[in-house]
Design a protein around this motif. Structure first.
Motif, short mmCIF file in Angstrom:
data_model
loop_
_atom_site.label_atom_id
_atom_site.label_comp_id
_atom_site.label_asym_id
_atom_site.label_seq_id
_atom_site.Cartn_x
_atom_site.Cartn_y
_atom_site.Cartn_z
N ILE A 218 -44.75 7.10 43.22
CA ILE A 218 -44.67 7.26 44.69
C ILE A 218 -45.81 8.16 45.12
O ILE A 218 -45.75 9.38 45.00
CB ILE A 218 -43.32 7.90 45.10
CG1 ILE A 218 -42.15 7.11 44.52
CG2 ILE A 218 -43.22 8.00 46.63
CD1 ILE A 218 -40.79 7.76 44.76
N ARG A 219 -46.90 7.54 45.62
CA ARG A 219 -48.04 8.38 45.99
C ARG A 219 -48.73 7.97 47.29
O ARG A 219 -49.43 8.77 47.90
CB ARG A 219 -49.05 8.47 44.85
CG ARG A 219 -49.52 7.14 44.26
CD ARG A 219 -50.67 7.39 43.29
NE ARG A 219 -51.70 8.18 43.94
CZ ARG A 219 -52.10 9.39 43.53
NH1 ARG A 219 -51.58 9.93 42.46
NH2 ARG A 219 -53.04 10.03 44.19
N ALA A 220 -48.49 6.76 47.73
CA ALA A 220 -49.15 6.30 48.96
C ALA A 220 -48.11 5.92 49.99
O ALA A 220 -46.92 5.82 49.67
CB ALA A 220 -50.05 5.12 48.65
N GLY A 221 -48.54 5.73 51.22
CA GLY A 221 -47.63 5.32 52.29
C GLY A 221 -46.81 4.10 51.91
O GLY A 221 -45.59 4.08 52.11
N LYS A 222 -47.44 3.12 51.32
CA LYS A 222 -46.72 1.87 50.99
C LYS A 222 -45.62 2.10 49.95
O LYS A 222 -44.63 1.37 49.91
CB LYS A 222 -47.69 0.78 50.52
CG LYS A 222 -48.44 1.12 49.25
CD LYS A 222 -49.17 -0.13 48.72
CE LYS A 222 -50.01 0.12 47.49
NZ LYS A 222 -49.64 1.14 46.54
N ASP A 223 -45.77 3.14 49.13
CA ASP A 223 -44.76 3.44 48.11
C ASP A 223 -43.49 4.04 48.71
O ASP A 223 -42.49 4.22 48.02
CB ASP A 223 -45.32 4.41 47.07
CG ASP A 223 -46.61 3.92 46.44
OD1 ASP A 223 -46.76 2.70 46.28
OD2 ASP A 223 -47.48 4.77 46.12
N LEU A 224 -43.55 4.39 50.00
CA LEU A 224 -42.38 4.99 50.65
C LEU A 224 -41.35 3.93 51.08
O LEU A 224 -40.23 4.27 51.47
CB LEU A 224 -42.80 5.83 51.87
CG LEU A 224 -43.74 7.01 51.57
CD1 LEU A 224 -44.11 7.76 52.85
CD2 LEU A 224 -43.10 7.98 50.56
N ALA A 225 -41.73 2.68 50.98
CA ALA A 225 -40.80 1.60 51.34
C ALA A 225 -39.57 1.68 50.43
O ALA A 225 -39.70 1.84 49.22
CB ALA A 225 -41.49 0.24 51.19
N GLY A 226 -38.39 1.65 51.05
CA GLY A 226 -37.14 1.71 50.30
C GLY A 226 -36.79 3.12 49.83
O GLY A 226 -35.82 3.31 49.09
N LYS A 227 -37.57 4.10 50.26
CA LYS A 227 -37.37 5.47 49.77
C LYS A 227 -36.83 6.40 50.86
O LYS A 227 -36.93 6.12 52.05
CB LYS A 227 -38.70 6.04 49.26
CG LYS A 227 -39.29 5.25 48.11
CD LYS A 227 -38.45 5.39 46.85
CE LYS A 227 -39.09 4.75 45.63
NZ LYS A 227 -38.87 3.30 45.55
N VAL A 228 -36.28 7.52 50.41
CA VAL A 228 -35.80 8.56 51.32
C VAL A 228 -36.84 9.68 51.34
O VAL A 228 -37.24 10.18 50.28
CB VAL A 228 -34.42 9.11 50.85
CG1 VAL A 228 -33.92 10.18 51.81
CG2 VAL A 228 -33.41 7.96 50.73
N VAL A 229 -37.27 10.03 52.55
CA VAL A 229 -38.38 10.97 52.69
C VAL A 229 -37.93 12.21 53.47
O VAL A 229 -37.28 12.09 54.51
CB VAL A 229 -39.58 10.30 53.42
CG1 VAL A 229 -40.79 11.23 53.43
CG2 VAL A 229 -39.93 8.97 52.76
#
Ligand code: ARG
Length: 254
Positions: free
Chosen positions: A128-139
């Motif tokens: 998880i390192r870029a904006g696109k990796d945040l898909a489906g994630k809790v931030v």
């Protein structure tokens, strides 16, 4: 109808009277003291070292005030209160790493940016390192920040959790209650350097922003005087020295 119109006019006049209440520069000079508000929970920009308020932007503001021949009265408050307090004339300047956004510019007048930075993705998982990796994630983000605004724009984010301070948002990540944390890149760098065993992975920048002090909307006399003093500390090397002390580089906007 007529009465409604009269009431509306009165309300507008009242608002104008309130906004005109911001202390003009001559009143501040006469007083000899400028009131500056910050949060005190956003190291290395504004934080407490024991009971001492310090940090890069606290030192920069102190240098600016000195050039203006003013003493400083510092106030520390929750991040949320800082810009609204300007309109209520509770302090003259707010400096707490506010990004210059369109929305905020409607409510306050920004002075010259005192540094340039941006929001970075931080996680405990190298995947998880870029904006696109945040898909489906809790931030996790601090409430009321440009991080919140920008994470909301990322497609597919599962949930954005708000925290009253950035430190709380960071704890949510290190205790694995969330998948990622978005904060300032210099904040992230410092946290990672100070806690090498925490397993924090510094990812990519999600967005960049200019960070500036704010005064009450339309208090241009104060903004101009501040900007003049700020230009002086950029020119005489004192800004550069403080920047080097905190970051080992010059963080001014170029
Ligand atoms: N740069 C971000 C923003 O503009 C975060 C500022 C957070 N500041 C603080 N003192 N916690 O919203």
């Amino acid at each position: 109808m007529k009465i409604l119109k009269t009431m509306a006019t009165a309300a507008v006049a009242l608002c104008a009277a309130f906004s005109a209440q911001a202390r003009p520069i001559d009143a501040i000079q006469k007083d000899g003291k400028i009131i500056i508000a910050t949060e005190g929970q956003f190291a290395p920009f504004n934080y407490f070292n024991g009971t001492q308020l310090t940090g890069f932007e606290v030192e920069v503001a102190n240098l600016v005030a000195k050039k203006m021949n003013l003493k400083v009265e510092w106030k520390t408050l929750g991040f949320d209160a800082l810009l609204t307090g300007l309109a209520q004339d509770r302090w003259d300047v707010a400096i707490a790493s506010h990004g210059v956004t369109e929305e905020r510019s409607k409510a306050v007048t920004f002075a010259t940016p005192h540094y340039c930075s941006g929001g970075m993705v931080i996680s405990m998982d190298p995947a998880i390192r870029a904006g696109k990796d945040l898909a489906g994630k809790v931030v996790a983000v601090q409430t009321g920040t440009s991080y919140l605004e920008n994470v909301k724009k990322v497609p597919g984010v599962k949930d954005v959790k708000n925290f009253p301070t950035d430190v709380d948002a960071r704890s949510a990540l290190t205790s694995k209650r969330v998948d990622a944390w978005v904060t300032d890149k210099f904040v992230a760098k410092e946290v990672a350097a100070k806690n090498p065993k925490a397993g924090l992975k510094l990812g990519d920048m999600l967005f960049i922003e200019k960070i500036a002090p704010a005064v009450a909307k339309g208090n241009t006399g104060l903004a101009d005087a501040w900007n003049k003093a700020f230009a002086e500390i950029l020119a005489d090397g004192s800004y550069a020295a403080v920047s080097k002390k905190y970051f080992n580089e010059d963080v001014r906007c170029t």
